[in-house]
Design a protein around this motif. Structure first.
Motif, short mmCIF file in Angstrom:
data_model
loop_
_atom_site.label_atom_id
_atom_site.label_comp_id
_atom_site.label_asym_id
_atom_site.label_seq_id
_atom_site.Cartn_x
_atom_site.Cartn_y
_atom_site.Cartn_z
N GLU A 190 -6.56 26.96 66.35
CA GLU A 190 -5.23 26.36 66.43
C GLU A 190 -5.28 24.85 66.27
OE1 GLU A 190 -3.79 27.52 70.21
OE2 GLU A 190 -3.68 29.65 69.74
N ASN A 192 -2.78 22.03 67.78
CA ASN A 192 -1.58 21.83 68.60
C ASN A 192 -1.27 20.37 68.89
OD1 ASN A 192 -1.21 24.69 68.96
ND2 ASN A 192 -2.91 24.65 70.42
N TYR A 193 -1.99 19.47 68.27
CA TYR A 193 -1.76 18.05 68.54
C TYR A 193 -1.52 17.34 67.21
CZ TYR A 193 -2.31 13.48 70.77
OH TYR A 193 -2.10 12.21 71.25
N GLU A 282 -7.74 20.76 68.21
CA GLU A 282 -7.04 21.84 68.93
C GLU A 282 -5.97 21.22 69.82
OE1 GLU A 282 -7.52 24.75 72.75
OE2 GLU A 282 -9.20 23.48 72.14
N ASP A 283 -6.36 20.19 70.55
CA ASP A 283 -5.46 19.41 71.39
C ASP A 283 -5.97 17.97 71.37
OD1 ASP A 283 -7.62 19.28 73.23
OD2 ASP A 283 -6.94 21.10 74.22
#
Length: 311
Positions: A190, A192-193, A282-283
């Motif tokens: 993923e 996500n940031y 991811e983040d």
């Protein structure tokens, strides 16, 4: 006499509670545990092993397959663990330094926090750390005055009590999550940031290099550096690529800058530019699978350029 027996009964009760809580709440990754033990059992005097020690950032950044496919003669083992700090990394490094064969220990620079993450506790027991956890408590209290030792011991005790309390609550409520991976490479796909502002920059490395070096951390680092044996044990420190707050940079970069070049992976400008992309995160604090490929290839290039000096 009755008082003594009462205290013995209470001690036995608490030990029993601890065993019950740990048996039912400790995360289990039996497949990876078996694989890890098998990999370690194969290490012998002729082995050449790259060990990576760090937090979840190492878990998600170092892809052993990329390194093993590109570096003939080396076997890569990712010992990244969720929540690990420099205290656990250095203690773990002392344990691995005694493994047979040629070894390079890559150690992530982070804060030095004495609290043991559950992943570290689990791994230490799986691998059979000698006299654990007392050997760890002894390690973190070395080089401290009596007052600091007492305060830290008291803190460790209450942390332990809190952990047991939460474990008992989890047993009663049934809200125990054992599904997450606690050690080793963990690819996340993923992103996500949507920013890249959490990556360190060349300017960060220059600006914070003038800061004060934490002496306690530096003394701990020197202890592991002194264990190096040419042709047998090499230590390399890794500066995290991402940060949550500037406080991390103020702590880590002065230490990183003080280390000689032979003891650290120095990121060049091309690498910093290549990896500084939001879709590699991811983040804010962790690379995703795409980011891990770039990071791991950077490691391959660093190792190929330096391994001749590790003979």
């Amino acid at each position: 006499m009755k008082e003594i027996l009462k205290w013995i009964a209470w001690v036995l009760f608490f030990v029993a509670v601890q065993e019950l809580v740990e048996r039912h709440t400790m995360p289990k990754d039996e497949k990876y545990e078996a694989s890890l033990q098998a990999s370690l059992s194969k290490i012998n005097e002729k082995s050449s092993t790259l060990f990576f020690l760090g937090s979840s950032r190492i878990m998600k950044s170092v892809n052993p397959k990329v390194l093993n496919d590109s570096l003939s003669g080396w076997e890569t083992i990712n010992f990244g663990m969720s929540g690990n700090s420099l205290a656990q990394n250095l203690f773990f490094a002392q344990f691995l330094s005694k493994m047979p064969g040629k070894k390079v220990l890559f150690i992530e620079l982070t804060k030095f926090k004495s609290e043991m993450p559950i992943s570290f506790t689990y791994t230490a027991k799986v691998l059979g750390f000698p006299d654990f956890p007392f050997s760890y408590y002894q390690y973190i209290h070395v080089n401290q005055d009596f007052r600091t030792k007492f305060e830290n011991t008291e803190k460790v005790f209450w942390d332990w009590i809190t952990k047991q309390q939460m474990g008992v609550k989890g047993l009663i409520s049934g809200e125990i999550d054992q599904s997450y991976k606690i050690i080793g490479y963990t690819p996340i796909y993923e992103s996500n940031y949507p920013h890249h502002d959490s990556f360190i920059t060349r300017q960060d490395l220059v600006t914070y290099s003038k800061g004060k070096v934490d002496i306690e951390i530096w003394n701990r680092i020197e202890e592991i550096i002194k264990l190096q044996v040419k042709g047998n044990l090499k230590v390399v420190f890794l500066m995290p690529l991402n940060y949550k707050s500037k406080d991390e940079l103020a702590l880590q970069i002065p230490i990183y800058s003080t280390l000689p070049s032979s003891l650290k992976w120095e990121y060049d400008d091309l690498f910093l530019k290549e990896i500084k992309k939001a879709n590699y995160l991811e983040d804010r604090n962790h690379l995703n699978y795409q980011g891990s490929l770039i990071y791991s290839q950077g490691l391959v290039n660093y190792i190929k350029a330096n391994e001749k000096n590790w003979q």
